[in-house]
Design an enzyme around this catalytic site. Sequence first.
Site, PDB file in Angstrom:
ATOM      1  N   LYS A 179       0.695   4.738 -18.160  1.00 51.84           N
ATOM      2  CA  LYS A 179       0.282   4.443 -18.536  1.00 51.84           C
ATOM      3  C   LYS A 179      -1.072   5.907 -18.885  1.00 51.84           C
ATOM      4  O   LYS A 179      -0.722   7.458 -18.014  1.00 51.84           O
ATOM      5  CB  LYS A 179      -1.120   3.872 -17.493  1.00 51.84           C
ATOM      6  N   HIS A 198       2.829   3.691 -11.703  1.00 56.42           N
ATOM      7  CA  HIS A 198       3.357   4.198 -10.129  1.00 56.42           C
ATOM      8  C   HIS A 198       3.296   3.551  -8.751  1.00 56.42           C
ATOM      9  O   HIS A 198       3.928   3.058  -7.836  1.00 56.42           O
ATOM     10  CB  HIS A 198       2.794   5.729 -10.194  1.00 56.42           C
ATOM     11  N   GLU A 229     -10.579   6.795  -3.243  1.00 56.51           N
ATOM     12  CA  GLU A 229      -9.671   7.552  -2.999  1.00 56.51           C
ATOM     13  C   GLU A 229     -10.815   8.565  -2.485  1.00 56.51           C
ATOM     14  O   GLU A 229     -11.606   7.873  -3.399  1.00 56.51           O
ATOM     15  CB  GLU A 229      -9.268   8.660  -4.541  1.00 56.51           C
ATOM     16  N   HIS A 263      -3.014  -0.361 -11.965  1.00 57.98           N
ATOM     17  CA  HIS A 263      -2.922  -0.362 -10.256  1.00 57.98           C
ATOM     18  C   HIS A 263      -3.514  -2.076  -9.278  1.00 57.98           C
ATOM     19  O   HIS A 263      -2.556  -2.598  -9.157  1.00 57.98           O
ATOM     20  CB  HIS A 263      -2.787   0.583  -9.677  1.00 57.98           C
TER      21      HIS A 263
HETATM   22  C1  BG6 Z   1      -3.225   7.614 -11.306  1.00 54.03           C
HETATM   23  C2  BG6 Z   1      -4.830   7.508 -11.377  1.00 54.03           C
HETATM   24  O1  BG6 Z   1      -3.069   6.267 -11.856  1.00 54.03           O
HETATM   25  O2  BG6 Z   1      -3.115   7.182 -10.563  1.00 54.03           O
HETATM   26  C3  BG6 Z   1      -5.857   8.407 -10.354  1.00 54.03           C
HETATM   27  O3  BG6 Z   1      -5.077   8.342 -13.070  1.00 54.03           O
HETATM   28  C4  BG6 Z   1      -5.558   8.273  -9.800  1.00 54.03           C
HETATM   29  O4  BG6 Z   1      -6.968   8.650 -11.510  1.00 54.03           O
HETATM   30  C5  BG6 Z   1      -4.387   7.709  -8.817  1.00 54.03           C
HETATM   31  O5  BG6 Z   1      -6.032   9.220  -8.775  1.00 54.03           O
HETATM   32  C6  BG6 Z   1      -4.156   7.440  -7.404  1.00 54.03           C
HETATM   33  O6  BG6 Z   1      -3.049   6.944  -7.542  1.00 54.03           O
HETATM   34  P1  BG6 Z   1      -2.182   7.294  -5.716  1.00 54.03           P
HETATM   35  O7  BG6 Z   1      -0.130   7.489  -5.835  1.00 54.03           O
HETATM   36  O8  BG6 Z   1      -2.748   8.630  -4.981  1.00 54.03           O
HETATM   37  O9  BG6 Z   1      -2.800   6.356  -5.321  1.00 54.03           O
END
Ligand code: BG6
Length: 483
Positions: free
Chosen positions: A142, A172, A210, A234
């Site tokens: 993505k 992911h 985040e 997500h």
């Molecule tokens: C990514 C986004 O797909 O996911 C990022 O592009 C984000 O902006 C990240 O920080 C968050 O992933 P995780 O696994 O750290 O929660």
Amino acid sequence: MNDLQLFDLVLFGGTGDLVTRKLLPALYNAYSHGTINHEARIFALGRKDYNHEEYAKFAYEKAIKAGVEIDINKWDEFCKMVHYLTVDANHEDDYIKLSNTLRKEITNIYYLSTDPRLFKPICQNIAKVNLNHNNSRIVLEKPLGHDLQTANDINDFVAKFFSEEQIYRIDHYLGKESVQNLMAIRFGNTLFEALWSRQWISSIQITIAESLGVGSRGEFYDKTGALRDMLQNHLLQLLCIVAMEPPFSLDADTVRNEKLKVLQALKPLTEDMVVNNVIRGQYKACTVDGHNINGYLEEEDIPNNSRTETYVALKAEIQNWRWANVPFYLRTGKRLKEQTAEIVVQFKDIPCKIFPFNANNFANRLIIKLQPEETVQLYFLAKQPGDTNDLRPVYLDLDFNKMFTTRRTEGYERLLLDVIRGKLTLFVRRDEQEAAWKWVEPILTTWEKLNFAPKLYSAGTWGPSSASALLSRAGESWHEELI
Ligand code: BG6
């Protein structure tokens, strides 16, 4: 070892952040734990000139900087599988070198961890040297597209060279152990499934928060924003897992059919609904614990009049028999108070109260925390000891990290292993992705049409106050507002 799939994996974008911070560390971990065939080969492709030692050192330093734990001796051993090739993705001739190197009789995997603008030339050039053969698979990172139209363009183009069964669209979050556990909790137990509907549930919150800002990704992020970066993929994937009907097996299409039905049943958003039920936010500078934190507009590569959202919260409804009239509140943001991902299921109130009522009491709430901790908490009311009938909230608390001491694989490791094994269950099918874009499209168009300014929120808080109002209008609160 011999029964492990043999493969040649090509990582386009070999000097980029994703490859060095996530993909190579994931492959290193799999190597260290004996879950990939040591005869396999990994080709990192980039435009810069590196010899093997220089690339191994560069990748090692990037991984260490990203906080990956690495045993240097093991890393050196692992790097014998890794080969760096200087390739310009746009140069047709460079693919001849690739074609001469790959073993076409085994599984060839092309992982496109590049700017999506390169997806087309890469596919075209792969095809020109006949590397899109029956043993090949392609992994698309993505963001896949910027909206429905651009996603369709990319998908149509890739489909000219690879069949849907050869295409692995990565989200992911689906590789996270805790997200797969969500399915296990729902479909491995009678207890939850029996209560999992509008009959017993009054609302569901899904949060990915985040605490970090956009960091050095400003240029990418400013063109993207939270809606495209997190919600379209997500958050909607989490929603699918929370709301889908039980699939009759874990077979890829069976699971993906059920997820698709959720996306198709989402109530379409009108302009009014976007204005009233979607909150667009952007963080502003503030001081947290004596430290000055930059606002979004002060971050690297961000134009000082940017309207890109770093926060989005919304109310969604699923129009089917299981979920009609149950609000799903989804939110995500950067520079929020905590880093957390969680699902909060609020069960309905009891039909009649015989104990003294205390408005601060909250109960009948299930909290599934996906990260950083992986826990399940069930809040209910219990009688406080003493000579009154006063109740207070208590909770059962299950910590998966304490419960299972076996190693937990990181999202990318699990997903890479699944690509190698040819398992598509945890990858997003084209129709799912299109349905997700189709649903978010009215938000994009309304924001653009109305030139919708984001509401500012101080870094280190839980987002704009209008996000609280979105729930309080319905007599509800975000979970952290109650504890
Ligand atoms: C990514 C986004 O797909 O996911 C990022 O592009 C984000 O902006 C990240 O920080 C968050 O992933 P995780 O696994 O750290 O929660």
